[in-house]
Design an enzyme around this catalytic site. Structure first.
Site, PDB file in Angstrom:
ATOM      1  N   LYS A 208      39.461  33.859  52.413  1.00 28.13           N
ATOM      2  CA  LYS A 208      40.275  35.021  52.009  1.00 28.13           C
ATOM      3  C   LYS A 208      39.603  36.332  52.387  1.00 28.13           C
ATOM      4  O   LYS A 208      40.249  37.380  52.410  1.00 28.13           O
ATOM      5  CB  LYS A 208      40.531  35.003  50.496  1.00 28.13           C
ATOM      6  CG  LYS A 208      41.328  33.819  50.003  1.00 28.13           C
ATOM      7  CD  LYS A 208      41.821  34.024  48.573  1.00 28.13           C
ATOM      8  CE  LYS A 208      40.717  34.360  47.587  1.00 28.13           C
ATOM      9  NZ  LYS A 208      39.736  33.273  47.419  1.00 28.13           N
TER      10      LYS A 208
ATOM     11  N   LYS B 227      33.771  34.542  40.514  1.00 28.24           N
ATOM     12  CA  LYS B 227      32.570  34.379  41.326  1.00 28.24           C
ATOM     13  C   LYS B 227      32.270  35.616  42.162  1.00 28.24           C
ATOM     14  O   LYS B 227      31.133  36.110  42.158  1.00 28.24           O
ATOM     15  CB  LYS B 227      32.742  33.145  42.205  1.00 28.24           C
ATOM     16  CG  LYS B 227      31.745  32.978  43.323  1.00 28.24           C
ATOM     17  CD  LYS B 227      32.075  31.763  44.171  1.00 28.24           C
ATOM     18  CE  LYS B 227      33.490  31.776  44.692  1.00 28.24           C
ATOM     19  NZ  LYS B 227      33.753  32.877  45.678  1.00 28.24           N
TER      20      LYS B 227
ATOM     21  N   ASP C 139      35.201  25.136  44.965  1.00 24.41           N
ATOM     22  CA  ASP C 139      36.147  24.080  44.584  1.00 24.41           C
ATOM     23  C   ASP C 139      35.850  22.791  45.342  1.00 24.41           C
ATOM     24  O   ASP C 139      35.993  21.702  44.810  1.00 24.41           O
ATOM     25  CB  ASP C 139      37.587  24.513  44.897  1.00 24.41           C
ATOM     26  CG  ASP C 139      38.034  25.672  44.040  1.00 24.41           C
ATOM     27  OD1 ASP C 139      38.692  25.448  43.028  1.00 24.41           O
ATOM     28  OD2 ASP C 139      37.699  26.825  44.386  1.00 24.41           O
TER      29      ASP C 139
ATOM     30  N   LYS D 109      34.347  27.927  41.241  1.00 21.97           N
ATOM     31  CA  LYS D 109      35.760  27.623  41.440  1.00 21.97           C
ATOM     32  C   LYS D 109      36.542  28.899  41.752  1.00 21.97           C
ATOM     33  O   LYS D 109      36.238  29.966  41.229  1.00 21.97           O
ATOM     34  CB  LYS D 109      36.287  26.969  40.160  1.00 21.97           C
ATOM     35  CG  LYS D 109      37.775  26.739  40.108  1.00 21.97           C
ATOM     36  CD  LYS D 109      38.181  26.219  38.741  1.00 21.97           C
ATOM     37  CE  LYS D 109      39.686  26.079  38.648  1.00 21.97           C
ATOM     38  NZ  LYS D 109      40.392  27.344  38.809  1.00 21.97           N
TER      39      LYS D 109
END
Length: 291
Positions: A44, A18, A130, A13
């Site tokens: 990102k 992570k 996610d 998530k």
């Protein structure tokens, strides 16, 4: 005949740690003498920052938009201890599917024969967990990754995301998809946090690969744009990442997990909510006694 490259996907998530975990694993594996590539699959494009002193690198999708012909050196950059860093990137804001970046980047590197020419030992895909759909499912669905690991804390939304990942792995398991190597338990400081994670992996028939405590060592390192393995190599935190990296590289067998359906997961969470209330107040309520 070229050697077999160990390909690993790490899901989790957003905000769960992570990329922090993945970068420390890459750093630790490089210190074992392995040739490592970290492949950031989040739009990102910040997966590899702490391997390169906090700096961003051009993404594959951005580079393809700017150039008609792309070379390996345009999208692959060296980081700490010789780790090769790649960021798939994403589409322009508000346009297209973010998961396409993974598909496009993998196809480009295959066309350029990068994996063979760099003589890699390990490729680690750092994937947003996610939503396990479209391009984000590619490392699982296409069997690109040999083993899949998920990073989760004891927080419900992190567990929920991990359970969704398990559903995706199970769905593609009969068509050559990657299987689950285990769960990396992150930010495990309170005793009950370990108990929650242990109970979840027991119910989903998987395993905890390593418990990672929340540590100021990691915060200090990231403020310097580094991994804990680089910034504080003799710290306890770096040693834990070293143990985790060794366990991951030693993994030879992965399995199909047994995810909970939504109602089972909610019932499980409710029991733990009652149990934590009992720990806090001494008041046993609802289904706490059943844990």
């Amino acid at each position: 005949m070229s050697k077999k490259i160990k390909q690993i996907a790490i899901y989790g998530k957003g905000g769960i740690g992570k990329s922090t975990t993945t970068s420390n694993i890459s750093a630790a594996l490089s210190k074992l003498g392995l040739k490592v590539m970290q492949f950031g699959c989040d739009p990102k494009a910040d997966s590899t920052n702490t391997l390169r002193g906090g700096t961003y690198i051009p993404t594959v999708l951005d580079t393809l938009r700017e150039k008609t012909q792309v070379k390996a050196e345009d999208v692959i950059f060296k980081g700490f201890n010789g780790i090769y860093c790649v960021e798939a990137g994403g589409p322009a804001p508000g346009v297209g599917c973010a998961g396409r970046g993974i598909i496009t980047a993998v196809q480009l590197l295959k066309q350029l024969k990068v994996y063979e020419e760099l003589d890699l030992d390990v490729i680690i895909y750092d994937v947003l967990g996610d939503v396990v759909c479209g391009g984000f499912a590619v490392p699982i669905r296409e069997g690109i990754a040999e083993h899949v690991f998920t990073v989760s804390s004891a927080d419900f939304m992190a567990v929920y995301a991990a359970n969704n990942l398990f559903k995706g792995i199970k769905k593609y398991s009969n068509s050559g998809g990657a299987l689950l190597g285990g769960l990396i338990a992150n930010s495990i400081n309170a005793p009950y946090a370990k108990d929650i994670v242990d109970d979840f992996v027991d119910r989903t028939q998987t395993r905890v690969v390593e418990y990672i405590p929340r540590s100021v060592t990691v915060t200090q390192a990231e403020l310097q744009g580094k991994t804990a393995v680089e910034a504080s190599p003799n710290s306890e935190q770096a040693k834990i990442y070293g143990k985790l990296a060794q366990k991951i590289i030693d993994t030879t067998e992965s399995k199909v997990p047994s995810p909970l359906d939504t109602s089972e997961l909610r019932e499980w969470a409710a029991k733990w909510a009652d149990h934590l209330l009992a720990l806090e107040t001494g008041e046993v309520r609802g289904k706490a006694a059943a844990i």
